[in-house]
Design an enzyme around this catalytic site. Structure first.
Site, PDB file in Angstrom:
ATOM      1  N   ASP A   1       0.609  -0.955  -0.164  1.00 39.78           N
ATOM      2  CA  ASP A   1      -0.484   0.084  -0.157  1.00 39.78           C
ATOM      3  C   ASP A   1       0.886   1.385  -0.210  1.00 39.78           C
ATOM      4  O   ASP A   1       0.605   1.988   0.469  1.00 39.78           O
ATOM      5  CB  ASP A   1      -0.542  -0.432   0.635  1.00 39.78           C
TER       6      ASP A   1
ATOM      7  N   GLU B   1     -11.838   0.028  -3.113  1.00 40.65           N
ATOM      8  CA  GLU B   1     -10.509   0.989  -1.936  1.00 40.65           C
ATOM      9  C   GLU B   1      -9.496   1.620  -2.649  1.00 40.65           C
ATOM     10  O   GLU B   1      -9.840   2.046  -4.404  1.00 40.65           O
ATOM     11  CB  GLU B   1      -9.774   0.172  -1.471  1.00 40.65           C
TER      12      GLU B   1
END
Length: 359
Positions: free
Chosen positions: A43, A259
């Site tokens: 991420d 997301e």
């Protein structure tokens, strides 16, 4: 070759988690190699501060928790910042920048963070579960903020989460006029589907993917106050439109938001980028305002090895770069490694789709 890459890392005195294999299990070659092998990272939120590149990843840790749709296997509990002088330069892994035990309101699972800078202060935005309990015995995901005078930390967390923000995957975009915006949200484990009416429903559904004929759930966006710690307004829906100008439907899993919001601006256009989750694409949509609506344009990247795809995009050294992660080092969805590759644009501003695995 990957073996030589890891050998070079070891020669520099950094312990390696595993030897990176040249090819994926299906025989294809990895487009890029991990930036670091001493820890697992995912991420990646990359930024250029004072001419240096800083990457704010989640820090994956081993766990015996089996994979599930709530993401309990992603048991990250702290953050460590990566730094490099320029693309291709050696990467420094910083010490712990913030641990969940240092966040008064949080209980567990410090997932994908982001960072920003303003007036001598660095801001770390992060999601974590609070100390409430839902039907699964888990707290709800909220978004917090911490500050430091150094981009590497350590960061000191505010005593409470950001009022009005919720779910996960915070990303901050600062426009050319100096105004900053917070994007956030993620379904399934990120619980966005439980906030449909603006308040948290602890007994709500764990998925909205059965709403195929309705407009898909959207990420959220709100302008930040000058203090960079609070919202200046009620969050807006970051609506994604299809080619016909209608909201993307829940059943369009190749286009819909799941997301990993990330915003950047190029040529006067706002690029809202995100992950499709269960179909594993990185997508982009463009608009004329940081609020949207945004029109779907295509895939930035095809599926990586591993379940999750979360990214960031920056411009540095006269080129654009995509930061992402896969599971090359571990082969396990919850143990990932950050990578980067060049991002290229066509003359009309569209993005050339990247294949992370090539023949």
């Amino acid at each position: 070759m990957a073996y030589r890459y890891v050998a070079a890392v070891l020669a520099c005195g950094t312990a390696s988690l595993a030897l990176a294999q040249d090819r994926a299990p299906d025989g294809r070659r990895y487009l890029s190699q991990p930036l670091v092998t001493s820890i697992y990272t995912a991420d990646p939120s990359a930024h250029v501060f004072n001419g240096k590149i800083y990457i704010y990843p989640s820090h994956d840790v081993p766990t015996e928790t089996p994979d599930d749709d709530l993401g309990n296997q992603y048991a990250m509990h702290d953050y460590r910042v990566l730094k490099m002088d320029k693309i291709g330069a050696p990467v420094t892994v910083g010490p712990v920048a913030l641990d969940v035990r240092q966040v008064p309101w949080a209980s567990q699972q410090m997932w994908a963070p982001d960072a920003a800078y303003k007036n001598g202060t660095y801001y770390l935005y992060f999601p974590a579960r609070d100390k409430t309990k839902d039907k699964n015995g888990l707290g709800k995901f909220m978004v917090g903020v911490a500050t430091s005078k150094s981009p590497m930390g350590p960061f000191k967390a505010e005593p409470k989460p950001i009022a009005g923000a919720f779910s996960m995957d915070p990303a901050v975009f600062t426009d050319s006029d100096g105004k900053s915006y917070l994007y956030f949200g993620g379904i399934w484990g990120g619980q966005l589907q439980r906030w449909k009416n603006g308040t948290f429903d602890p007994n709500g559904s764990d998925t909205d993917l059965g709403q195929d004929t309705k407009p898909a759930l959207t990420g959220k966006v709100a302008r930040l106050n000058p203090d960079m710690k609070s919202l200046a307004e009620t969050p807006h829906d970051a609506v994604i439109l299809d080619e016909a100008g209608k909201p993307v439907l829940g059943g369009d899993h190749d286009k819909r938001f799941f997301e990993a919001s990330w915003m950047f601006k190029r040529g006067g256009h706002y690029y809202y980028t995100y992950s499709t989750g269960d179909t594993h694409f990185l997508n982009y949509a463009t608009g004329t305002s940081p609020y949207g609506p945004f029109t779907y344009r295509g895939h930035i990247m095809n599926p990586v090895q591993g379940w999750t795809t979360h990214h960031s995009i920056i411009e540095t050294g006269g080129k654009w770069w995509l930061f992402y992660a896969d599971t090359q080092l571990s082969g396990k969805n919850h143990l990932r490694n950050v990578k980067l590759t060049e991002l290229t644009f066509n003359a009309d501003g569209t993005i050339k789709t990247i294949d992370p695995l090539v023949k």
